[in-house]
Design a protein around this motif. Structure first.
Motif, short mmCIF file in Angstrom:
data_model
loop_
_atom_site.label_atom_id
_atom_site.label_comp_id
_atom_site.label_asym_id
_atom_site.label_seq_id
_atom_site.Cartn_x
_atom_site.Cartn_y
_atom_site.Cartn_z
N ASN A 1 0.81 -1.21 0.00
CA ASN A 1 0.00 0.00 0.00
C ASN A 1 0.86 1.28 0.00
O ASN A 1 1.55 1.55 0.97
CB ASN A 1 -0.88 -0.03 1.25
CG ASN A 1 -1.95 1.04 1.20
OD1 ASN A 1 -1.81 2.03 0.49
ND2 ASN A 1 -3.02 0.83 1.94
N GLU B 1 0.00 4.18 0.43
CA GLU B 1 -0.44 5.16 1.44
C GLU B 1 0.12 4.85 2.83
O GLU B 1 -0.01 5.65 3.75
CB GLU B 1 -1.97 5.22 1.50
CG GLU B 1 -2.57 5.87 0.26
CD GLU B 1 -4.08 5.76 0.27
OE1 GLU B 1 -4.69 5.96 1.35
OE2 GLU B 1 -4.66 5.43 -0.78
N ARG C 1 5.18 1.83 1.30
CA ARG C 1 5.79 2.47 0.14
C ARG C 1 7.32 2.48 0.17
O ARG C 1 7.95 2.90 -0.79
CB ARG C 1 5.25 3.90 -0.05
CG ARG C 1 5.64 4.90 0.99
CD ARG C 1 5.26 6.33 0.59
NE ARG C 1 5.29 7.22 1.74
CZ ARG C 1 4.25 7.47 2.53
NH1 ARG C 1 3.08 6.92 2.28
NH2 ARG C 1 4.38 8.28 3.57
#
Lengths: 146, 146
Positions: free
Chosen positions: A98, A100, A105
Motif C-alpha cells: 500500500n 499510502e 511504500r
DNA sequence: TTTGATGTAACAATTGACATTACAACAATA
DNA sequence: TATTGTTGTAATGTCAATTGTTACATCAAA
C-alpha cells in the motif's frame, strides 16, 4: 520453493558428454536414458545450453560437442543458461504494498539491496565450481568402482 | 523458481509491528491493509512466526508482540520460520537417475556436497542482517519523508 | 452478552515444472 | 534419391505449490 531441476540435469548432461563422448554417440535419447526422463526435456535444456554458447548440437546426424574447455565453464554459467532463476529475482516480492502506508511504500526499496546481496553471495559460490571439478571427481569415483 | 513471498511479507510484518505498535493495535486486518493481501494470508504467516517463537499473538483481543529484541532476530530466522525453502533443499534434483549408468548412479552424491556449500553461502549472508538493521534504515527513511 | 479479534478448514484460481505425443526439418549414407 | 536416425518445437496434459477467498468456531475483554 526450489531451484529448477533443469540445473542439476544440465550438470548431469555435461558429465555424460564428457564421460561417454569417445564410446557412444551422445544423443538426447541416450541422455534421457541416464537421467531417466523424456528426451524432449533434454532437448529443451540442450537448446538453452546451445543458446548460451556452451555447446553445439549436430542437427540431423546428432551428437553434442563442447565449445569451451570444461574448466572454462562454471556452475554459474550453467545456472544462468538454463534460467534456473530469472536474473536478479531469487526472492519473490509481494507486488503491491500500500503506497499510502509509510512502511508499504518504502519496504521494497529497503529490502532490495539486502536481498540482492544474499543472491550475489550464492551466485559467487556457484562461480567457484567448474565442470572440470565435476569431471575429475567423477572419474576418480569411476576408477574406484572398477 | 523464486523463494516464497512469505519471506518478504514476514519482513514487512515485523517492520509494521515495530513502526506502528505504539500508535495502533496491529492486527491481521491492519497488516493486510499495508501489504495489500488477504488477512488470512497474514494469519497463516503469523502462525508460522509464532510457532518459531519469534512473536506472540494475543488471541481474542488481538495484537502482536515480539518475544525477542529486533537485534536478536536475523533474516535467516525469519526465512527459516516461514519455510521459504525446505531445510537443506534449495536445489531440486531429478529424482531417479539410472542406477545402471555409471554417471547416473554417482551424480547425486557428487553434486550434493557442492550445492550444499552454495546454499550455505546464501544462508550465511541471510544471517548477517537483523531486523534492527531494517528498523533503523526504515526510521531514517521516514524521517527524511517528513 | 456483545464486540472485534484469531485460528483454521475448505476450496478456487493461477502459475510453473515436468512429461508426453506428434511431426516437420535436417544430414549422412546406403 | 530414398531411408534412417536425429534434432527442433508445438500442443497438450498432469501435478504440486502459491496465493487468495469465504465461512465460521473460538476466544478475551469490556
Amino acid at each position: 520453493m526450489q531451484i529448477s531441476s533443469r540445473f542439476t540435469i544440465a550438470l548431469h548432461i555435461f558429465t555424460c558428454v564428457d564421460v561417454f563422448q569417445n564410446q557412444y554417440k551422445v544423443t538426447s535419447d541416450f541422455l534421457a536414458g541416464s537421467i531417466r526422463t523424456n528426451p524432449v526435456i533434454i532437448r529443451k535444456i540442450l537448446a538453452q545450453l546451445k543458446h548460451a554458447g556452451l555447446i553445439s548440437v549436430a542437427r540431423g546426424t546428432g551428437g553434442i560437442s563442447l565449445t569451451r574447455a570444461l574448466s572454462e565453464i562454471s556452475f554459474y554459467d550453467v545456472y544462468e543458461a538454463v534460467e534456473a532463476v530469472e536474473a536478479g529475482k531469487l526472492f519473490h516480492f509481494h507486488e503491491s504494498p500500500n503506497p499510502e502506508c509509510p512502511v508499504g511504500r518504502n519496504i521494497h526499496r529497503l529490502l532490495d539491496e539486502k536481498l540482492l546481496a544474499v543472491q550475489t553471495a550464492m551466485e559467487q559460490e556457484l562461480r567457484r565450481y567448474t565442470l572440470s571439478d565435476l569431471r575429475s571427481e567423477m572419474t576418480e569415483l569411476l576408477d574406484q568402482e572398477c
